[in-house]
Design a protein around this motif. Sequence first.
Motif, short mmCIF file in Angstrom:
data_model
loop_
_atom_site.label_atom_id
_atom_site.label_comp_id
_atom_site.label_asym_id
_atom_site.label_seq_id
_atom_site.Cartn_x
_atom_site.Cartn_y
_atom_site.Cartn_z
N SER A 1 23.77 -30.78 13.25
CA SER A 1 24.27 -29.46 12.89
C SER A 1 25.79 -29.38 13.07
N VAL A 2 26.27 -29.95 14.18
CA VAL A 2 27.72 -29.95 14.43
C VAL A 2 28.44 -30.75 13.34
N THR A 3 27.87 -31.89 12.97
CA THR A 3 28.47 -32.71 11.91
C THR A 3 28.50 -31.94 10.60
N GLY A 4 27.41 -31.24 10.29
CA GLY A 4 27.36 -30.45 9.06
C GLY A 4 28.40 -29.35 9.06
N ILE A 5 28.58 -28.69 10.21
CA ILE A 5 29.57 -27.63 10.32
C ILE A 5 30.98 -28.19 10.13
N LEU A 6 31.24 -29.37 10.73
CA LEU A 6 32.56 -29.99 10.58
C LEU A 6 32.84 -30.37 9.13
N TRP A 7 31.83 -30.90 8.44
CA TRP A 7 32.00 -31.23 7.02
C TRP A 7 32.29 -29.95 6.23
N MET A 8 31.60 -28.86 6.57
CA MET A 8 31.80 -27.60 5.85
C MET A 8 33.19 -27.03 6.13
N LEU A 9 33.67 -27.17 7.37
CA LEU A 9 35.02 -26.74 7.69
C LEU A 9 36.05 -27.51 6.88
N PHE A 10 35.82 -28.82 6.75
CA PHE A 10 36.73 -29.64 5.96
C PHE A 10 36.69 -29.23 4.50
N MET A 11 35.49 -28.87 4.02
CA MET A 11 35.36 -28.40 2.64
C MET A 11 36.19 -27.14 2.40
N CYS B 1 39.77 -28.05 2.05
CA CYS B 1 40.04 -28.71 0.76
C CYS B 1 40.15 -27.70 -0.36
N PHE B 2 39.21 -26.76 -0.42
CA PHE B 2 39.23 -25.79 -1.52
C PHE B 2 40.40 -24.80 -1.40
N VAL B 3 40.82 -24.50 -0.18
CA VAL B 3 41.99 -23.65 -0.02
C VAL B 3 43.25 -24.41 -0.44
N LEU C 1 51.25 -32.19 -8.57
CA LEU C 1 50.51 -31.09 -7.96
C LEU C 1 49.11 -30.96 -8.55
N LEU C 2 48.99 -31.11 -9.87
CA LEU C 2 47.68 -31.00 -10.52
C LEU C 2 46.79 -32.18 -10.18
N PHE C 3 47.39 -33.36 -9.99
CA PHE C 3 46.60 -34.53 -9.57
C PHE C 3 46.05 -34.30 -8.16
N LEU C 4 46.89 -33.77 -7.27
CA LEU C 4 46.43 -33.45 -5.91
C LEU C 4 45.36 -32.37 -5.94
N THR C 5 45.49 -31.42 -6.88
CA THR C 5 44.46 -30.39 -7.05
C THR C 5 43.12 -31.03 -7.35
N ALA C 6 43.11 -31.97 -8.28
CA ALA C 6 41.87 -32.67 -8.63
C ALA C 6 41.32 -33.45 -7.44
N ALA C 7 42.23 -34.08 -6.67
CA ALA C 7 41.80 -34.87 -5.52
C ALA C 7 41.15 -34.00 -4.46
N PHE C 8 41.77 -32.86 -4.14
CA PHE C 8 41.21 -31.97 -3.13
C PHE C 8 39.90 -31.34 -3.62
N THR D 1 37.72 -32.76 -5.60
CA THR D 1 36.71 -33.81 -5.46
C THR D 1 36.29 -33.97 -4.00
N LEU D 2 37.27 -33.98 -3.10
CA LEU D 2 36.98 -34.08 -1.67
C LEU D 2 36.14 -32.88 -1.20
N GLY D 3 36.45 -31.70 -1.72
CA GLY D 3 35.72 -30.51 -1.33
C GLY D 3 34.26 -30.58 -1.72
N HIS D 4 33.99 -31.00 -2.96
CA HIS D 4 32.60 -31.11 -3.42
C HIS D 4 31.86 -32.20 -2.64
N TYR D 5 32.55 -33.30 -2.34
CA TYR D 5 31.93 -34.37 -1.56
C TYR D 5 31.60 -33.87 -0.15
N SER D 6 32.53 -33.15 0.47
CA SER D 6 32.32 -32.64 1.82
C SER D 6 31.16 -31.65 1.86
N MET D 7 31.06 -30.79 0.84
CA MET D 7 29.96 -29.84 0.78
C MET D 7 28.62 -30.56 0.68
#
Length: 294
Positions: A13-23, A26-28, A216-223, A225-231
Motif C-alpha cells: 500500500s505504501v509503495t502504491g501511494i508513493l507511485w501515485m504521489l510521483f504520478m 509528473c502530471f503537474v 519543453l514539448l518533448f519534456l511534456t511528452a516525457a512527463f 509518459t512517466l505519469g501514466h506509467y506511475s499510475m
Amino acid sequence: MRTPGSFSKPTASVTGILWMLFMTLCFVMVNVLVKYVGDGLPVLESAFLRFLLGLIFLIPTLGAVRKARFTPQIWKLTFGRALFHALAMSCWFFAMTRIPMGEVTALNFMNPIYITIGAVFLFGERIALPRIMALIVAFLGGLIILRPGFRAIDPGHLSMVVSAMAFAGSYLIASRLAKLLPAAVVVFLMSVTVPIVIAPFALLHWETPTPHELALLFLTAAFATLGHYSMTRAFACAPQTVVQPVVFVQLIWSVSFGYLLFGEAIDPFVILGGAMIIAAISFITWREARKKTT
C-alpha cells in the motif's frame, strides 16, 4: 491466508501511494511545461507536437503491436477515440493559456464523473442512489470552482469542461479497446492516431517552433509518459480505494506551482471544490471495490 501479491500488505500500500504521489508530480509538471509554452505557439500545433515528439517513447511497444490483429471494429473504435482525445487535448492546451493551473487541475478531476455518467447512457450500466448522491456532490464541487453568476466565466473554463468531457469519451472507448487488445497496443494506437487527426488543423496556422519550445514539448511528452506509467504501477501495488485519494495532492501541487512560478492567486474555492470532487470519486471507487469483494 494472504498471498505473496496480496494488497493487504502495508508495504504494498505504501509503495502504491508513493507511485501515485510521483504520478501527481509528473502530471503537474506537464501542466507547468504547457504553461511555459503558453500561447507562443498555436494551441493545435502545441498539441500536435506534444504527441509527435512523444512517439519515441512508444518504441518498447512495437513488439506487441506487430503481434496484434486489427479488425475493422478496432480501427473504428481507435479513430473514434482519436477524435475525442484530440478535442480534449486541444481544449486542455487552450485552457492552460487562459486560467490558473489549480482551476485546470480541479476541473479535470470531473473526468471520472463524466465517465460514470457516460457509462450509464452509452452502455446501460446501472447506478445506485449512493453513486447518484456522490455525482451530485461532485457536480456541486464543480459549481464551487466555476462560481457562475458570482464571477465572469472565462472561455478557458468552458474549454476545460469540454476537455474533461472529451477525455471521458476517450477513456470509455479505451475501456472497450482494452478488452480487444493489450494495453500497450491501445496506448500505441492512440498516440499515433491523435496527431494524424490534429495535423491538418495544426498545419493551417503553422508557426516554426523554437528549439526551446520543442524541448519543453518533448519534456511534456516525457512527463506524461512517466505519469501514466506511475499510475499503472500504483494500481498494480495497491487497490484504487487506497491510492485514489492521493490524486488530491495533484491539486496542491498545481496551486503551489501556479503561485510560485506564475504568480497565480490561491483560490480557497478551488481547493474546496476539488476536495468535494475527489471525495465523490473516492467514494464511488470504494463502493465499486466493495461490490467486487462481496
